[in-house]
Design an enzyme around this catalytic site. Structure first.
Site, PDB file in Angstrom:
ATOM      1  N   GLU A  93       1.059  -0.681  -0.356  1.00  0.00           N
ATOM      2  CA  GLU A  93       0.366  -0.168  -0.508  1.00  0.00           C
ATOM      3  C   GLU A  93       1.328   0.815   0.157  1.00  0.00           C
ATOM      4  OE1 GLU A  93      -3.411   2.155   2.700  1.00  0.00           O
ATOM      5  OE2 GLU A  93      -2.589   0.448   3.941  1.00  0.00           O
ATOM      6  N   LYS A 223      -8.787 -15.791  16.620  1.00  0.00           N
ATOM      7  CA  LYS A 223      -8.593 -14.601  15.179  1.00  0.00           C
ATOM      8  C   LYS A 223     -10.927 -14.088  14.536  1.00  0.00           C
ATOM      9  CE  LYS A 223      -4.918 -17.996  14.062  1.00  0.00           C
ATOM     10  NZ  LYS A 223      -4.330 -19.097  13.153  1.00  0.00           N
ATOM     11  N   ASP A 297       1.102 -14.096  12.980  1.00  0.00           N
ATOM     12  CA  ASP A 297       0.331 -14.610  12.406  1.00  0.00           C
ATOM     13  C   ASP A 297      -0.586 -13.834  11.996  1.00  0.00           C
ATOM     14  OD1 ASP A 297      -2.370 -16.002  11.226  1.00  0.00           O
ATOM     15  OD2 ASP A 297      -1.908 -17.842  13.306  1.00  0.00           O
ATOM     16  N   HIS A 388      -2.345   9.332  -1.595  1.00  0.00           N
ATOM     17  CA  HIS A 388      -2.594   9.108  -1.690  1.00  0.00           C
ATOM     18  C   HIS A 388      -2.720   8.868  -3.815  1.00  0.00           C
ATOM     19  CE1 HIS A 388      -3.633   6.027   0.764  1.00  0.00           C
ATOM     20  NE2 HIS A 388      -4.703   6.268   1.564  1.00  0.00           N
TER      21      HIS A 388
END
Length: 396
Positions: A93, A223, A297, A388
């Site tokens: 990004e 999660k 993770d 951006h």
């Protein structure tokens, strides 16, 4: 997927003797080329020794290369992380690294960010199943009476994990038990699962009714974001806080600290209206980039991104800014932390191996605060979109 070669239904090739070799990886890439027509020539370029991937990845064919940028220096005045740090951020990004770099500069110029690990737990939450609510209630009392024996059974499976408490919750004939552990420098989900299985087996063998159970009744919300983890902590509850000088607020946001505080109230209302897991700008960007770079993770971002921003306009015009991450799940031992590039990134932070998890958690939350400052400044100054457009548009 195209299949002009007739490979539909064919099993992915595996070497039963040793599947973690360069030859085994090449065999699977050849299989994919025949099955899909795609040549994985870039995926095939890697420095990882396949022999070291046991326990990390099955059916290995290569690597997904994610660019790593460096942001910093970030001055941290923590209990575990102290000094100036250069933070590795793996991302595709555009603007992300530049944005965090700006926030880190502001924090460092204002004297740094104070970080605190408040508490830490990792859970596994089995559910025991009875015929009615009274049996379930009485079972809960039995568990309390036999806590020491259950704790001993759990801890036979681990040198590191320590059972701290068992929370209890009832629904109808079900009794949910939330086993809370400390897990040293490991994130600990597998460790706590194995330990809790041993505890549940001891319960089933020693309780008169030999109750049925499921190892996870989904109350641990593994999660998945949940309110219970924000309240009771899953992983580490860690806080970053800093005082931003009034002239720095004017420079980064283009408004006074008083106006910034007013805008904060608007943002709080919007987060409440949305039912957001985080009342700040975001935590997921920085955490995901650090997790990828440092062998965490990445799925744990679903829990770890939850956050509570608290700020105050001080009497002298300066701005107190803090964020609390109540369920930051990180480790510096085990999992993907020992892989070559991930280990190098942890070593860059001085966090690799035993004794590094609390330090890494403090660096993570400090980085998140830097992102809060920078994105808020971009929104208030009006250069969020233009940044951006300038840095984040990489179209084929």
């Amino acid at each position: 997927m195209g299949d002009s070669n007739g490979a539909v239904g064919l099993k992915i090739p595996r070497d039963r003797q040793n599947d973690y070799t360069n030859d085994a990886a090449q065999t699977r890439r050849d299989f994919i080329r025949k099955a899909t027509g795609t040549d994985l020539r870039n995926v095939a370029h890697y420095s990882i020794d396949p022999a070291k991937l046991t326990g990390n990845c099955e059916n290995f064919v290569g690597v997904a290369q994610v660019p790593i940028g460096i942001a910093g220096p970030l001055r941290i005045n923590g209990e575990h992380a102290r000094g100036d740090f250069y933070v590795p951020l793996a991302t595709t990004e555009g603007t992300l690294v530049a944005s965090y770099n700006r926030g880190m500069r502001v924090l460092t110029e204002c004297g740094g960010v104070m970080t605190t690990v408040v508490e830490q737990h990792m859970q596994r939450a089995p559910v025991f199943i009875f015929d009615d609510a009274r049996q379930a209630r009485d079972f809960g009392a039995w568990v309390d009476e036999h806590y020491d024996e259950i704790k001993r059974a759990c801890e036979t499976t681990t040198r590191i994990g320590k059972l701290q408490s068992i929370g209890q919750y009832s629904i109808g004939p079900l009794r949910y038990l939330r086993f809370n552990y400390t897990t040293g420098d490991a994130a600990g989900q597998n460790m706590t699962g194995k330990a809790t299985l041993a505890g549940c087996e001891w319960i089933a063998d020693n309780h008169g009714d030999r109750p049925r159970y499921m190892l996870s009744g989904n109350l641990d919300t593994d999660k998945k974001h949940s309110r219970i983890n924000m309240l009771l902590t899953r992983g580490k509850r860690v806080v970053a806080e800093a005082v931003i000088k009034a002239d720095h607020v004017q420079r980064i946001a283009g408004i006074s600290s008083k106006e910034l505080f007013r805008s904060r109230q608007i943002s709080m209302a919007g987060a409440f209206l949305a039912g957001s897991a985080n009342n700040g700008a975001h935590a997921a960007n920085g955490l995901t980039a650090m997790f990828i770079a440092c062998g965490q993770d990445v799925a744990n971002v679903s829990e770890s991104h939850a956050g509570i921003v608290y700020s105050q306009l001080l009497d002298n015009g300066d701005y107190y800014w803090s964020i609390t991450l109540p369920s930051l799940i990180v480790g510096t031992y085990g999992g993907g932390t020992g892989l070559a590039t991930q280990r190098e990134c942890l070593e860059m932070l001085g966090c690799y191996g035993t004794g590094g998890a609390d330090k890494f958690a403090e660096i993570c939350v400090a980085t998140v605060l830097a992102g809060e400052i920078s994105l808020t400044g971009a929104i208030m100054r009006g250069d969020w979109v233009s940044s951006h457009d300038r840095l984040g548009r990489n179209r084929p």
